[in-house]
Motif scaffolding. Structure first.
Motif, PDB file in Angstrom:
ATOM      1  N   PRO A 306      51.688  36.104 -27.725  1.00  0.00           N
ATOM      2  CA  PRO A 306      50.927  35.404 -26.682  1.00  0.00           C
ATOM      3  C   PRO A 306      51.142  35.987 -25.287  1.00  0.00           C
ATOM      4  O   PRO A 306      50.226  36.002 -24.476  1.00  0.00           O
ATOM      5  N   LYS A 307      52.334  36.482 -25.005  1.00  0.00           N
ATOM      6  CA  LYS A 307      52.644  36.944 -23.657  1.00  0.00           C
ATOM      7  C   LYS A 307      52.123  38.340 -23.376  1.00  0.00           C
ATOM      8  O   LYS A 307      51.619  38.626 -22.301  1.00  0.00           O
ATOM      9  N   THR A 308      52.234  39.250 -24.371  1.00  0.00           N
ATOM     10  CA  THR A 308      51.845  40.644 -24.134  1.00  0.00           C
ATOM     11  C   THR A 308      50.552  41.036 -24.822  1.00  0.00           C
ATOM     12  O   THR A 308      49.999  42.093 -24.530  1.00  0.00           O
ATOM     13  N   GLN A 309      50.103  40.201 -25.791  1.00  0.00           N
ATOM     14  CA  GLN A 309      48.920  40.498 -26.599  1.00  0.00           C
ATOM     15  C   GLN A 309      49.100  41.706 -27.514  1.00  0.00           C
ATOM     16  O   GLN A 309      48.139  42.215 -28.091  1.00  0.00           O
ATOM     17  N   GLN A 310      50.346  42.189 -27.646  1.00  0.00           N
ATOM     18  CA  GLN A 310      50.617  43.243 -28.612  1.00  0.00           C
ATOM     19  C   GLN A 310      50.556  42.664 -30.027  1.00  0.00           C
ATOM     20  O   GLN A 310      50.878  41.501 -30.245  1.00  0.00           O
ATOM     21  N   LYS A 311      50.189  43.506 -30.985  1.00  0.00           N
ATOM     22  CA  LYS A 311      50.150  43.055 -32.374  1.00  0.00           C
ATOM     23  C   LYS A 311      51.577  42.829 -32.862  1.00  0.00           C
ATOM     24  O   LYS A 311      52.464  43.647 -32.616  1.00  0.00           O
ATOM     25  N   LEU A 312      51.804  41.713 -33.558  1.00  0.00           N
ATOM     26  CA  LEU A 312      53.118  41.426 -34.130  1.00  0.00           C
ATOM     27  C   LEU A 312      53.292  42.283 -35.377  1.00  0.00           C
ATOM     28  O   LEU A 312      52.523  42.177 -36.335  1.00  0.00           O
ATOM     29  N   GLN A 313      54.304  43.153 -35.374  1.00  0.00           N
ATOM     30  CA  GLN A 313      54.546  44.025 -36.510  1.00  0.00           C
ATOM     31  C   GLN A 313      54.998  43.240 -37.731  1.00  0.00           C
ATOM     32  O   GLN A 313      54.826  43.671 -38.865  1.00  0.00           O
ATOM     33  N   ASN A 314      55.636  42.102 -37.492  1.00  0.00           N
ATOM     34  CA  ASN A 314      56.000  41.191 -38.565  1.00  0.00           C
ATOM     35  C   ASN A 314      56.053  39.784 -37.976  1.00  0.00           C
ATOM     36  O   ASN A 314      55.948  39.615 -36.760  1.00  0.00           O
ATOM     37  N   LEU A 315      56.205  38.788 -38.833  1.00  0.00           N
ATOM     38  CA  LEU A 315      56.180  37.395 -38.380  1.00  0.00           C
ATOM     39  C   LEU A 315      57.572  36.775 -38.361  1.00  0.00           C
ATOM     40  O   LEU A 315      57.722  35.561 -38.320  1.00  0.00           O
ATOM     41  N   ALA A 316      58.597  37.632 -38.370  1.00  0.00           N
ATOM     42  CA  ALA A 316      59.973  37.134 -38.346  1.00  0.00           C
ATOM     43  C   ALA A 316      60.285  36.505 -36.991  1.00  0.00           C
ATOM     44  O   ALA A 316      59.876  37.014 -35.942  1.00  0.00           O
ATOM     45  N   LEU A 317      61.010  35.398 -37.011  1.00  0.00           N
ATOM     46  CA  LEU A 317      61.459  34.721 -35.796  1.00  0.00           C
ATOM     47  C   LEU A 317      62.983  34.778 -35.777  1.00  0.00           C
ATOM     48  O   LEU A 317      63.644  34.111 -36.563  1.00  0.00           O
ATOM     49  N   THR A 318      63.530  35.599 -34.880  1.00  0.00           N
ATOM     50  CA  THR A 318      64.974  35.819 -34.819  1.00  0.00           C
ATOM     51  C   THR A 318      65.590  34.916 -33.761  1.00  0.00           C
ATOM     52  O   THR A 318      65.188  34.979 -32.589  1.00  0.00           O
ATOM     53  N   PRO A 319      66.557  34.075 -34.129  1.00  0.00           N
ATOM     54  CA  PRO A 319      67.173  33.192 -33.128  1.00  0.00           C
ATOM     55  C   PRO A 319      67.775  33.988 -31.967  1.00  0.00           C
ATOM     56  O   PRO A 319      68.448  34.992 -32.173  1.00  0.00           O
ATOM     57  N   ASN A 320      67.512  33.545 -30.757  1.00  0.00           N
ATOM     58  CA  ASN A 320      68.085  34.174 -29.557  1.00  0.00           C
ATOM     59  C   ASN A 320      69.338  33.387 -29.170  1.00  0.00           C
ATOM     60  O   ASN A 320      69.309  32.513 -28.298  1.00  0.00           O
ATOM     61  N   TYR A 321      70.429  33.682 -29.869  1.00  0.00           N
ATOM     62  CA  TYR A 321      71.658  32.918 -29.664  1.00  0.00           C
ATOM     63  C   TYR A 321      72.204  33.088 -28.253  1.00  0.00           C
ATOM     64  O   TYR A 321      72.770  32.163 -27.671  1.00  0.00           O
ATOM     65  N   VAL A 322      72.049  34.292 -27.701  1.00  0.00           N
ATOM     66  CA  VAL A 322      72.572  34.553 -26.351  1.00  0.00           C
ATOM     67  C   VAL A 322      71.863  33.670 -25.333  1.00  0.00           C
ATOM     68  O   VAL A 322      72.504  33.019 -24.490  1.00  0.00           O
ATOM     69  N   LEU A 323      70.526  33.631 -25.403  1.00  0.00           N
ATOM     70  CA  LEU A 323      69.771  32.820 -24.447  1.00  0.00           C
ATOM     71  C   LEU A 323      70.071  31.334 -24.638  1.00  0.00           C
ATOM     72  O   LEU A 323      70.225  30.597 -23.656  1.00  0.00           O
ATOM     73  N   ARG A 324      70.181  30.898 -25.890  1.00  0.00           N
ATOM     74  CA  ARG A 324      70.492  29.481 -26.130  1.00  0.00           C
ATOM     75  C   ARG A 324      71.851  29.133 -25.518  1.00  0.00           C
ATOM     76  O   ARG A 324      72.018  28.059 -24.923  1.00  0.00           O
ATOM     77  N   SER A 325      72.808  30.037 -25.635  1.00  0.00           N
ATOM     78  CA  SER A 325      74.128  29.802 -25.058  1.00  0.00           C
ATOM     79  C   SER A 325      74.048  29.700 -23.537  1.00  0.00           C
ATOM     80  O   SER A 325      74.683  28.838 -22.914  1.00  0.00           O
ATOM     81  N   LEU A 326      73.227  30.575 -22.933  1.00  0.00           N
ATOM     82  CA  LEU A 326      73.058  30.543 -21.477  1.00  0.00           C
ATOM     83  C   LEU A 326      72.386  29.241 -21.034  1.00  0.00           C
ATOM     84  O   LEU A 326      72.741  28.674 -19.985  1.00  0.00           O
TER      85      LEU A 326
END
Length: 639
Positions: A306-326
């Motif tokens: 949604p932000k860049t309009q680039q094609k998603l190479q895959n549909l995996a959603l990887t948890p952003n543990y670092v950002l959640r911690s921040l």
């Protein structure tokens, strides 16, 4: 005038805009207008073919043409901003100029997004679009995507809402051609100060779309209501906005208490919901979103970021543990209740988020009971297949070393589960290195040689997955018996096994030393057989793909000639599919360069006739290869 003719007229009008017309515009507005005009001018052939096309599916065709016209009208309004820029107030300072630049930048983002979206929705079944025009359309779409990437993130939720409302509004009744209408204060003041930024964005996008003041108000109202009520259990709700009560809104764990005075850092907001993220996840483009919102975006059939309009190479959603911690740390510093994740937040599998359950499974991999080891390996195999979250948690729980040990199990089913689990874990790139470090290469090759057929198939697929990292190509290729085992599977495996082996061998042979190893391991025998195999889908294509890699090495080139591949390649020139003809011609050209003997051979075998035909009717690459071969043959006949 028909709608298609109106589109053609707008394209001509925009295309006629030059630098002289934009002399009064300030930067970057002037440059943006010029770039937009150049891109729109490339659509002149498209709108001409659309106007000349047959009816086809009349409803779908008419709907798309209206969508294109809306996008072109917005582009025309934007260019008009550059042709007749509003004079800056005498008292305008640097901050005012910055605000004007930001406003026009946002409008440019919307115009670019809308035009790209319209081109992406082109219904090919309704129009007879020529290949040349389709190439122009693809070029314009690629350029528009790059523009969006250069301009940074954009408010896709607002863009989509405006786009949807535009589709429902009668243009002649509600649209205005004035580029800078200001919404009346009395209409907008009913919204709280919390939404002033949203209100401003809607106003700017609505203006460039030609919407009326009432429509601006409608969009703002619907957006605020939509963002608050998407799912109250997943999206925090401002205290000063009334809403209907529900069980979800009453849940304390579903709320984030944030005083109006505390500004949330932009990096902590989801680009879709604009709210503080509780479960941030990373998509393949590297952007981070709230899990529930990006999952809903994907579930709706969208395959772009949604932000860049680039094609998603895959549909995996990887948890952003670092950002959640921040985020949690920031909440603690500000005295704000930290956002909590809902138990049903869209995770692919409940147990995937349960570290204790996974750790128990990993312990069972080392159980003294064969049945427990087999059952645990089977369950981990299934978990690792389902989601990236699971792959990360399994790796963090030390599943990889335990699975590597099970590769040596005498029980073939346990061995199969273990190698397949490692294959599934390797889909996550960071796990590839962990698998290699755990010493998995040698036992995987052992499974490839001695396991059940399904285990051998998955072992070959695992080798391919691991070899996607360049260093692993060298390590796997130099491991005794690795390439030989793959060649054996290519020669005598199941249909799927042959395909997995071919894929792994192709990837390994990108590395020069592995090409010689493969030839010495006897790869040419099954490859020549595959060139004649029309019974298995893809066999000829796989053989040609591997040969095209091998032929670049001198020793392999000589071996291919001695394996009598040339007659079969010429047969493919006569009767193969277009892609096979192209690859066959490329391999023949490589074999004949600086080799008069091979060149004379293809001449004796009657290659000139199919090459002449290919030079006329083949793909562009095939034409080049065929023409070059014919030139070489012509020079040989002269001598």
């Amino acid at each position: 005038m028909s709608t298609a003719e109106a589109a053609a007229e707008i394209v001509r009008e925009i295309a006629a805009v030059g630098a002289a017309d934009l002399a009064a515009a300030a930067e970057p507005l002037r440059t943006d207008c010029l770039r937009l005009a150049r891109k729109v001018s490339l659509l002149s052939h498209l709108v001409a073919e659309v106007a000349d096309a047959g009816e086809g599916d009349a409803a779908a065709a008419a709907a798309w043409v209206r969508e294109l016209v809306r996008a072109l009208e917005a582009a025309r309004r934007f260019v008009t901003l550059g042709r007749t820029p509003a004079p800056a107030p005498a008292s305008a300072g640097a901050s005012d100029q910055d605000a004007i630049c930001k406003n026009t930048a946002l409008q440019f983002k919307y115009v670019t997004w809308q035009l790209q979206a319209a081109l992406a929705n082109l219904p090919h079944s309704c129009f007879q679009i020529s290949d040349e025009v389709q190439e122009e359309v693809d070029l314009v779409r690629a350029q528009l995507r790059r523009e969006m990437e250069k301009k940074g993130g954009f408010d896709v939720t607002i863009f989509i809402k405006v786009h949807d409302i535009l589709a429902q509004i009668d243009d002649t009744a509600t649209q205005s051609q004035q580029p800078h209408q200001q919404p009346e204060q009395s209409q907008m003041e009913k919204f709280s100060n919390d939404h002033l930024e949203l209100q401003n964005v809607v106003s700017l996008v609505s203006e460039i779309s030609g919407l009326s003041r009432s429509d601006m108000t409608k969009i703002t109202s619907e957006l605020i209501e939509g963002l608050q009520n998407v799912e109250t259990s997943e999206s925090p709700k401002p205290d000063n906005v009334d809403s209907q009560s529900s069980d979800e809104t009453k849940s304390p764990s579903g709320e984030v208490k944030k005083p109006d005075s505390v500004a949330i850092p932009e990096d902590f907001r989801c680009p879709i919901s604009l709210e503080l993220m509780r479960d941030p996840v990373i998509v393949s483009t590297g952007q981070t979103y709230e899990r529930a919102f990006i999952q809903r975006w994907i579930d709706c059939g969208n395959r772009t970021c949604p932000k860049t309009q680039q094609k998603l190479q895959n549909l995996a959603l990887t948890p952003n543990y670092v950002l959640r911690s921040l985020i949690l740390q920031w909440c603690e510093e500000k005295g704000i209740e930290p956002p909590s994740r809902s138990k049903s937040d869209g995770s692919p599998l409940e147990v995937g988020g349960n570290r204790l359950a996974i750790e128990a499974l990993v312990r069972n991999l080392s159980s003294s009971s064969l049945d427990e080891r087999k059952s645990a390996a089977a369950e981990i195999r299934s978990l690792a297949k389902k989601s990236t979250d699971n792959r990360i948690l399994l790796a963090e729980s030390s599943a990889i070393p335990a699975l590597v040990k099970l590769l040596s199990s005498k029980d073939l089913k346990t061995q199969e589960h273990a190698v397949t689990a490692l294959l599934n874990l390797s889909i996550y790139d960071q796990n590839k290195e962990l698998i290699v470090v755990a010493g998995a290469i040698v036992p995987i090759i052992q499974v490839l040689r001695m396991g059940s057929m399904e285990a051998r198939e998955n072992a070959a697929a695992a080798i391919f997955s691991l070899s996607l990292i360049d260093d692993n190509k060298i390590m796997i290729g130099s491991t005794p018996g690795a390439i030989e085992a793959l060649v054996e599977l290519l020669q005598s495996g199941s249909s799927r096994g042959k395909k997995d082996a071919a894929t792994a061998l192709f990837n390994l042979c990108i590395y020069q030393a592995n090409k010689v190893r493969a030839v010495r391991a006897g790869i040419l025998v099954p490859l020549i057989r595959m060139l004649q195999d029309s019974s298995r889908n893809g066999a000829i294509d796989e053989a040609l793909t591997i040969l095209s890699v091998l032929v670049s090495h001198h020793e392999c080139k000589t071996a291919i000639s001695k394996a009598h591949a040339i007659p079969f390649l010429i047969d493919l020139l006569r009767s193969g599919q277009a892609r096979n003809k192209e690859n066959a011609a490329a391999i023949l050209l490589a074999l004949c360069k600086k080799d008069a003997e091979n060149l004379a051979c293809i001449g004796r075998l009657g290659a000139q006739i199919p090459l002449t035909e290919l030079a006329k009717t083949g793909t562009d690459r095939a034409k080049r290869k065929a023409t070059s071969l014919l030139e070489h043959l012509s020079k040989l006949q002269v001598f």
